[in-house]
Design a protein around this motif. Sequence first.
Motif, PDB file in Angstrom:
ATOM      1  N   TRP A  40      11.967 -13.427  15.347  1.00 56.67           N
ATOM      2  CA  TRP A  40      11.093 -12.277  15.152  1.00 56.67           C
ATOM      3  C   TRP A  40      10.163 -12.523  13.980  1.00 56.67           C
ATOM      4  N   ARG A  41       9.054 -11.807  14.001  1.00 56.57           N
ATOM      5  CA  ARG A  41       8.096 -11.888  12.902  1.00 56.57           C
ATOM      6  C   ARG A  41       8.421 -10.821  11.869  1.00 56.57           C
ATOM      7  N   HIS A  42       8.504 -11.238  10.621  1.00 52.58           N
ATOM      8  CA  HIS A  42       8.725 -10.293   9.527  1.00 52.58           C
ATOM      9  C   HIS A  42       7.514  -9.360   9.430  1.00 52.58           C
ATOM     10  N   PRO A  43       7.742  -8.032   9.258  1.00 43.71           N
ATOM     11  CA  PRO A  43       8.986  -7.347   8.915  1.00 43.71           C
ATOM     12  C   PRO A  43       9.699  -6.696  10.088  1.00 43.71           C
ATOM     13  N   LEU A  44       9.504  -7.196  11.305  1.00 41.87           N
ATOM     14  CA  LEU A  44      10.080  -6.559  12.498  1.00 41.87           C
ATOM     15  C   LEU A  44      11.516  -7.010  12.731  1.00 41.87           C
ATOM     16  N   ASP A  45      12.367  -6.774  11.740  1.00 39.45           N
ATOM     17  CA  ASP A  45      13.775  -7.168  11.810  1.00 39.45           C
ATOM     18  C   ASP A  45      14.500  -6.277  12.833  1.00 39.45           C
ATOM     19  N   PRO A  46      15.186  -6.882  13.817  1.00 37.88           N
ATOM     20  CA  PRO A  46      15.804  -6.074  14.883  1.00 37.88           C
ATOM     21  C   PRO A  46      16.943  -5.167  14.412  1.00 37.88           C
ATOM     22  N   LEU A  47      17.597  -5.499  13.287  1.00 36.51           N
ATOM     23  CA  LEU A  47      18.689  -4.671  12.789  1.00 36.51           C
ATOM     24  C   LEU A  47      18.317  -3.872  11.551  1.00 36.51           C
ATOM     25  N   LEU A  48      17.096  -4.025  11.083  1.00 29.44           N
ATOM     26  CA  LEU A  48      16.576  -3.243   9.955  1.00 29.44           C
ATOM     27  C   LEU A  48      15.260  -2.591  10.376  1.00 29.44           C
ATOM     28  N   PRO A  49      15.323  -1.612  11.281  1.00 31.61           N
ATOM     29  CA  PRO A  49      14.081  -1.020  11.790  1.00 31.61           C
ATOM     30  C   PRO A  49      13.243  -0.346  10.711  1.00 31.61           C
ATOM     31  N   GLY A  50      13.861   0.029   9.581  1.00 32.06           N
ATOM     32  CA  GLY A  50      13.102   0.667   8.517  1.00 32.06           C
ATOM     33  C   GLY A  50      12.309  -0.300   7.663  1.00 32.06           C
ATOM     34  N   LEU A  51      12.500  -1.600   7.847  1.00 27.68           N
ATOM     35  CA  LEU A  51      11.806  -2.571   7.003  1.00 27.68           C
ATOM     36  C   LEU A  51      10.295  -2.531   7.211  1.00 27.68           C
ATOM     37  N   ALA A  52       9.872  -2.379   8.452  1.00 29.67           N
ATOM     38  CA  ALA A  52       8.425  -2.313   8.723  1.00 29.67           C
ATOM     39  C   ALA A  52       7.801  -1.115   8.015  1.00 29.67           C
ATOM     40  N   TRP A  53       8.506   0.017   8.010  1.00 31.57           N
ATOM     41  CA  TRP A  53       8.015   1.208   7.313  1.00 31.57           C
ATOM     42  C   TRP A  53       7.924   0.958   5.810  1.00 31.57           C
ATOM     43  N   ALA A  54       8.951   0.303   5.239  1.00 32.28           N
ATOM     44  CA  ALA A  54       8.968   0.030   3.801  1.00 32.28           C
ATOM     45  C   ALA A  54       7.900  -0.973   3.396  1.00 32.28           C
ATOM     46  N   CYS A  55       7.403  -1.743   4.347  1.00 31.65           N
ATOM     47  CA  CYS A  55       6.359  -2.725   4.057  1.00 31.65           C
ATOM     48  C   CYS A  55       4.963  -2.180   4.379  1.00 31.65           C
ATOM     49  N   ASP A  56       4.873  -0.900   4.688  1.00 33.61           N
ATOM     50  CA  ASP A  56       3.600  -0.245   5.002  1.00 33.61           C
ATOM     51  C   ASP A  56       3.132   0.507   3.758  1.00 33.61           C
ATOM     52  N   SER A  57       2.131  -0.022   3.087  1.00 36.88           N
ATOM     53  CA  SER A  57       1.659   0.550   1.825  1.00 36.88           C
ATOM     54  C   SER A  57       1.239   2.009   1.971  1.00 36.88           C
ATOM     55  N   ALA A  58       0.556   2.339   3.052  1.00 40.14           N
ATOM     56  CA  ALA A  58       0.080   3.710   3.257  1.00 40.14           C
ATOM     57  C   ALA A  58       1.249   4.672   3.443  1.00 40.14           C
ATOM     58  N   ALA A  59       2.255   4.256   4.209  1.00 39.83           N
ATOM     59  CA  ALA A  59       3.414   5.112   4.438  1.00 39.83           C
ATOM     60  C   ALA A  59       4.168   5.359   3.141  1.00 39.83           C
ATOM     61  N   VAL A  60       4.324   4.325   2.328  1.00 40.29           N
ATOM     62  CA  VAL A  60       5.045   4.447   1.065  1.00 40.29           C
ATOM     63  C   VAL A  60       4.269   5.309   0.080  1.00 40.29           C
ATOM     64  N   ALA A  61       2.947   5.140   0.050  1.00 35.16           N
ATOM     65  CA  ALA A  61       2.116   5.938  -0.864  1.00 35.16           C
ATOM     66  C   ALA A  61       2.297   7.424  -0.605  1.00 35.16           C
ATOM     67  N   ASP A  62       2.379   7.795   0.650  1.00 41.88           N
ATOM     68  CA  ASP A  62       2.514   9.205   1.018  1.00 41.88           C
ATOM     69  C   ASP A  62       3.931   9.706   0.792  1.00 41.88           C
ATOM     70  N   ALA A  63       4.929   8.992   1.331  1.00 34.37           N
ATOM     71  CA  ALA A  63       6.305   9.483   1.331  1.00 34.37           C
ATOM     72  C   ALA A  63       6.978   9.392  -0.033  1.00 34.37           C
ATOM     73  N   VAL A  64       6.707   8.343  -0.789  1.00 32.01           N
ATOM     74  CA  VAL A  64       7.405   8.135  -2.061  1.00 32.01           C
ATOM     75  C   VAL A  64       6.633   8.728  -3.234  1.00 32.01           C
ATOM     76  N   PHE A  65       5.327   8.453  -3.286  1.00 30.31           N
ATOM     77  CA  PHE A  65       4.534   8.887  -4.433  1.00 30.31           C
ATOM     78  C   PHE A  65       3.738  10.167  -4.183  1.00 30.31           C
ATOM     79  N   GLY A  66       3.747  10.636  -2.928  1.00 26.23           N
ATOM     80  CA  GLY A  66       2.998  11.845  -2.610  1.00 26.23           C
ATOM     81  C   GLY A  66       1.503  11.692  -2.764  1.00 26.23           C
ATOM     82  N   LYS A  67       1.008  10.471  -2.535  1.00 23.06           N
ATOM     83  CA  LYS A  67      -0.417  10.164  -2.707  1.00 23.06           C
ATOM     84  C   LYS A  67      -0.959   9.493  -1.451  1.00 23.06           C
ATOM     85  N   PRO A  68      -1.276  10.256  -0.417  1.00 19.04           N
ATOM     86  CA  PRO A  68      -1.799   9.651   0.813  1.00 19.04           C
ATOM     87  C   PRO A  68      -3.047   8.829   0.535  1.00 19.04           C
ATOM     88  N   GLY A  69      -3.069   7.636   1.083  1.00 19.44           N
ATOM     89  CA  GLY A  69      -4.226   6.772   0.937  1.00 19.44           C
ATOM     90  C   GLY A  69      -4.294   6.021  -0.370  1.00 19.44           C
TER      91      GLY A  69
END
Length: 439
Positions: free
Chosen positions: A112-141
Amino acid sequence: MENSRLKAFPGEEADIALLESAAMHTPLQLALETAGLRLTSWKLVQTHHRPHAGVTAIYETVHVNAAGDAGTDFVCATTGKVPATTTPVVRLSAPATADRTEGGEQPELILWRHPLDPLLPGLAWACDSAAVADAVFGKPGADVQLRTIGYRPMRRAVIAATFEGEEAFLKVVRPGRADVMHRRHRMLAEAGIPAPEPYAPPQHDVLALRKVTGTPLAQDLLDNGAMAMAPETLIDLLRRIPAQAMELPARPSWASRACDYAMAAAAALPAERSRIMDVAARIMGLLPSTDAGPVVPSHGDFYEANLLVDGGEVTGLLDVDAVGPGLLVDDLACFIGHLAVLPAVDSCYVRVPAAMQRFLAGFDTAVDPAGLRIRAAGVALSLIAGAKRNGTDDWYSDALGRLEATEKLAEAAVGIARYDDSENSLIPGSKTSHIEPAF
């Protein structure tokens, strides 16, 4: 030691040879072709061997797309079992080899191509800068910088996320495990243990943690042998882990898994197989006769990399994923086992041998000295294969140094046990104690 538990060893050794060979060019090429990419070059980055659970490797690849634009990707390949998943993977038949277990099935090779780990489906989300900016820091974009701190394919990952000087750590685990991890962190915080505090409940099997201040104990050991840190301070910290930890899952000790760690070490150092099996036999042979002490709340991975300090105080206790029922002697042995191999990891740790003797003397007042050393030998044994995974040019001498440290700890344990036996032979009815729950 050459028993039935080692029957899978030849096949896994062949898997390591395959994943580290030029034969991986075709599987890597096929994996990239499914994404419309053409492989131009590649190199092995790391190999992870888990005895009886397969071998996984990480590769850095260079490719071009249909338009001729060049790019890079990390691709993972494993011989381990991967159940059906919605994550896109490439399944191939691994090449047949003569040295696999006779009569056994040829393993499937899954890529598989990183970050598409078959047993860690949340890894792709954690490697998405936009998703993290919104969910963790509350700063969309917002422009959030991400970097990988650690990645064990199909097991866990840690991603550091930085925004305007604030740093968060995203722990990615398998589905269903993040809630228990969140519970551990909240429990420790409420007990006054300086573990990282979560930003919020987990999302997508990812727990975001706040940064803890302090100097890594590893740096303190390098600078001055951690002279300000008293052994009693570490023992007291462990004894403050709350009783609620007894309700969490337990983790087996490193020494009790010496057979598995010996297999991994022998795969990394095949020329030293006899030495490795001999020290593993000594660990398994002596372990039952030592005093384990009661089952108590424990950390489960207690060593210098997971401790932040300020002088003689502990300001951060990290990586609490394994907090649960355990043995004080195992936590202290984990600390000693890691100290024992540090000079092999980096020759700059010249003050560590003296520091280790100081910590041993302090820990001996709290647990069985022979048990402490034989369990520390089990920890050091578990670290031998990791020298190869570090990918440094001198990994072989590092691994040999770790093996020597393992042997010295085991030898010290045997010496103490023999002395104790000679003393106890004069005392009618003397014997070691059994493990009993403390709560």
